[in-house]
Scaffold this active site. Structure first.
Site, PDB file in Angstrom:
ATOM      1  N   GLN A  62     -14.915  -5.293   2.700  1.00 21.64           N
ATOM      2  CA  GLN A  62     -14.930  -3.996   3.378  1.00 21.64           C
ATOM      3  C   GLN A  62     -16.276  -3.757   4.047  1.00 21.64           C
ATOM      4  O   GLN A  62     -16.339  -3.374   5.219  1.00 21.64           O
ATOM      5  CB  GLN A  62     -14.656  -2.889   2.352  1.00 21.64           C
ATOM      6  CG  GLN A  62     -14.644  -1.501   2.958  1.00 21.64           C
ATOM      7  CD  GLN A  62     -13.484  -1.313   3.932  1.00 21.64           C
ATOM      8  OE1 GLN A  62     -12.339  -1.571   3.576  1.00 21.64           O
ATOM      9  NE2 GLN A  62     -13.764  -0.883   5.152  1.00 21.64           N
TER      10      GLN A  62
ATOM     11  N   HIS B  48     -16.976  -4.342  -3.130  1.00 17.10           N
ATOM     12  CA  HIS B  48     -15.934  -4.563  -2.118  1.00 17.10           C
ATOM     13  C   HIS B  48     -16.602  -5.189  -0.880  1.00 17.10           C
ATOM     14  O   HIS B  48     -16.700  -4.556   0.169  1.00 17.10           O
ATOM     15  CB  HIS B  48     -15.278  -3.224  -1.777  1.00 17.10           C
ATOM     16  CG  HIS B  48     -13.947  -3.341  -1.087  1.00 17.10           C
ATOM     17  ND1 HIS B  48     -13.325  -4.556  -0.822  1.00 17.10           N
ATOM     18  CD2 HIS B  48     -13.106  -2.374  -0.599  1.00 17.10           C
ATOM     19  CE1 HIS B  48     -12.172  -4.326  -0.213  1.00 17.10           C
ATOM     20  NE2 HIS B  48     -12.010  -3.028  -0.073  1.00 17.10           N
TER      21      HIS B  48
ATOM     22  N   ASP C 204     -15.869   7.691   0.981  1.00 15.12           N
ATOM     23  CA  ASP C 204     -14.756   6.998   0.321  1.00 15.12           C
ATOM     24  C   ASP C 204     -14.136   8.018  -0.638  1.00 15.12           C
ATOM     25  O   ASP C 204     -14.707   9.097  -0.878  1.00 15.12           O
ATOM     26  CB  ASP C 204     -15.307   5.760  -0.423  1.00 15.12           C
ATOM     27  CG  ASP C 204     -14.230   4.961  -1.144  1.00 15.12           C
ATOM     28  OD1 ASP C 204     -13.035   5.119  -0.826  1.00 15.12           O
ATOM     29  OD2 ASP C 204     -14.585   4.167  -2.045  1.00 15.12           O
TER      30      ASP C 204
ATOM     31  N   ARG D 211     -10.842  -5.121   9.500  1.00 18.50           N
ATOM     32  CA  ARG D 211     -10.603  -5.886   8.269  1.00 18.50           C
ATOM     33  C   ARG D 211      -9.885  -7.191   8.625  1.00 18.50           C
ATOM     34  O   ARG D 211     -10.205  -8.252   8.102  1.00 18.50           O
ATOM     35  CB  ARG D 211      -9.752  -5.073   7.273  1.00 18.50           C
ATOM     36  CG  ARG D 211     -10.477  -3.924   6.603  1.00 18.50           C
ATOM     37  CD  ARG D 211     -11.609  -4.375   5.699  1.00 18.50           C
ATOM     38  NE  ARG D 211     -11.171  -5.323   4.682  1.00 18.50           N
ATOM     39  CZ  ARG D 211     -10.610  -4.984   3.503  1.00 18.50           C
ATOM     40  NH1 ARG D 211     -10.441  -3.717   3.193  1.00 18.50           N
ATOM     41  NH2 ARG D 211     -10.223  -5.918   2.632  1.00 18.50           N
TER      42      ARG D 211
ATOM     43  N   CYS E 126     -13.511   3.802   4.417  1.00 14.71           N
ATOM     44  CA  CYS E 126     -12.836   2.517   4.180  1.00 14.71           C
ATOM     45  C   CYS E 126     -11.323   2.664   4.091  1.00 14.71           C
ATOM     46  O   CYS E 126     -10.604   1.681   4.260  1.00 14.71           O
ATOM     47  CB  CYS E 126     -13.388   1.867   2.922  1.00 14.71           C
ATOM     48  SG  CYS E 126     -13.160   2.886   1.449  1.00 14.71           S
TER      49      CYS E 126
ATOM     50  N   ARG F 230      -7.991  -9.184  -6.202  1.00 15.61           N
ATOM     51  CA  ARG F 230      -8.386  -7.770  -6.372  1.00 15.61           C
ATOM     52  C   ARG F 230      -8.193  -7.449  -7.843  1.00 15.61           C
ATOM     53  O   ARG F 230      -7.057  -7.498  -8.352  1.00 15.61           O
ATOM     54  CB  ARG F 230      -7.541  -6.860  -5.491  1.00 15.61           C
ATOM     55  CG  ARG F 230      -7.670  -5.403  -5.872  1.00 15.61           C
ATOM     56  CD  ARG F 230      -7.090  -4.470  -4.836  1.00 15.61           C
ATOM     57  NE  ARG F 230      -7.934  -4.415  -3.652  1.00 15.61           N
ATOM     58  CZ  ARG F 230      -7.852  -3.488  -2.707  1.00 15.61           C
ATOM     59  NH1 ARG F 230      -6.958  -2.539  -2.804  1.00 15.61           N
ATOM     60  NH2 ARG F 230      -8.658  -3.512  -1.671  1.00 15.61           N
TER      61      ARG F 230
HETATM   62  N1   CP Z   1      -9.991  -0.358   2.281  1.00 19.64           N
HETATM   63  C1   CP Z   1      -9.173  -1.094   1.512  1.00 19.64           C
HETATM   64  O1   CP Z   1      -9.568  -2.058   0.841  1.00 19.64           O
HETATM   65  O2   CP Z   1      -7.867  -0.700   1.566  1.00 19.64           O
HETATM   66  P1   CP Z   1      -6.685  -1.193   0.601  1.00 19.64           P
HETATM   67  O3   CP Z   1      -7.009  -0.689  -0.768  1.00 19.64           O
HETATM   68  O4   CP Z   1      -5.447  -0.587   1.176  1.00 19.64           O
HETATM   69  O5   CP Z   1      -6.658  -2.697   0.629  1.00 19.64           O
HETATM   70  N1  NVA Z   2     -13.379   3.013  -4.075  1.00 18.98           N
HETATM   71  C1  NVA Z   2     -11.987   2.794  -3.766  1.00 18.98           C
HETATM   72  C2  NVA Z   2     -11.867   1.890  -2.604  1.00 18.98           C
HETATM   73  C3  NVA Z   2     -10.471   1.643  -2.114  1.00 18.98           C
HETATM   74  C4  NVA Z   2     -10.407   0.669  -1.005  1.00 18.98           C
HETATM   75  C5  NVA Z   2     -11.269   2.240  -4.984  1.00 18.98           C
HETATM   76  O1  NVA Z   2     -11.827   1.362  -5.656  1.00 18.98           O
HETATM   77  O2  NVA Z   2     -10.169   2.692  -5.268  1.00 18.98           O
END
Ligand code: CP
Ligand code: NVA
Length: 308
Positions: free
Chosen positions: A135, A132, A225, A293, A265, A105
């Site tokens: 997701q 993502h 989101d 997930r 999400c 990530r």
């Molecule tokens: N939706 C999602 O990716 O959640 P986290 O940021 O908690 O991993």
């Molecule tokens: N768009 C959000 C998604 C979190 C899972 C972010 O990038 O923070």
């Protein structure tokens, strides 16, 4: 790419995505029926690099590895210094001789591309500023479970044209769904992504506009989101003001067809992009979506690390 990576939905063939979804449904059924899964990943190790916080991604990948007989190492944002303490290619080379896969990530999407280019083991995108994909695949799984199909359904995304929206539009295009997006002016999906998906998906029914009511009019799924993604905290005050008319609430849901369901999400900023009444209401699939997930991650890992 000669080895198998999962960096982008656009670059993953439809048959492969389809296969992952099929395995996800199968492993979920097996797990729910028997409480266990076959040890497909016995002895395998996944390195999980996080430059940003996470609940779902971290817990779903780690639990998925354990369910399948393997293990995972969590590498926190403070530890590795990806590209600062050590170059991205060197991290990729070192991990390639120690573990069986990398999930990362990151802020800059390019770091995922560089990791994949220099690793001899599979690299998985656990979210970047750009996309993502894990997701979006769990979202498709949730929609398919509820409606019994994907093809022909319409998803209306309300809010920021961000990383999650960018993966969702590709997922919808690849699985024959229609896509509506309503954003404030200036927060649309980037032209390059839209042009690429339109050029590569014949007959894709895509509408980008600014009126949320219009977007949800023929929707089967409403999606939102956060308005302030990780890394955008400095823009928070401005964003909260601009996005205010884009909340999913009872009034917006009433403008959608009766069968329409709601996804998010998570994490949710309750009272901002979505109300308590909607997220906790009878038309929310949000927590089933979060749980999926885990099931999608299991499928992805089984396919990528054990060639299921
Ligand atoms: N939706 C999602 O990716 O959640 P986290 O940021 O908690 O991993
Ligand atoms: N768009 C959000 C998604 C979190 C899972 C972010 O990038 O923070």
């Amino acid at each position: 790419m000669s080895k198998l990576d999962f960096i982008s939905l656009a670059e993953t063939p439809h048959e492969v995505l389809h296969h992952y979804l099929d395995i996800a449904h199968r492993l979920k059924q097996q797990h729910l029926a028997t409480g266990r899964n076959d040890p497909l990943l016995a002895g395998k190790m996944l390195a999980m690099i996080f430059e940003k916080p996470s609940l779902r991604t971290r817990v779903s990948f780690e639990t998925a590895m354990v369910h399948l007989g393997g293990s995972a190492i969590y590498i926190s944002p403070n530890e590795i210094g990806l590209g600062t303490r050590e170059s991205v290619p060197d991290v990729a080379r070192v991990l390639s001789g120690m573990v069986d896969g990398i999930m990362a990530r990151v802020f800059e999407h390019q770091k995922l591309i560089d990791l994949a280019a220099h690793a001899s083991i599979p690299v998985i995108n656990g979210l970047s500023d750009y996309s993502h994909p894990c997701q979006a695949m769990a979202d498709l799984m949730t929609i398919e479970e509820h409606f019994g199909k994907l093809k022909g359904l319409t998803l209306a995304y309300i809010g920021d044209g961000n990383n999650v929206a960018r993966s969702l539009v590709v997922a919808c295009a690849k699985f024959g769904m229609n896509f509506r997006i309503a954003t404030p002016p200036g927060y649309e999906l980037d032209d390059e992504s839209v042009q690429h998906i339109m050029a590569t998906t014949q007959g894709f029914d895509f509408v980008s506009a600014h009126d949320p009511h219009e977007a949800v009019r023929d929707a089967d799924v409403l999606y939102t989101d956060t308005w302030v993604s990780m890394g955008q905290e400095a823009e928070k005050a401005q964003r909260l003001a601009v996005f205010k008319p884009y909340q999913i609430n009872d009034e917006l849901l009433a403008a959608a067809p009766a069968q329409a369901m709601v996804l998010h999400c998570l994490p949710a900023y309750r009272g901002l992009e979505i109300t308590d009444a909607v997220i906790d209401g009878p038309r929310s699939l949000v927590f089933a979506e979060a749980h999926n997930r885990l099931h999608f991650q299991k499928a992805l890992l089984a396919a990528m690390l054990a060639h299921l």
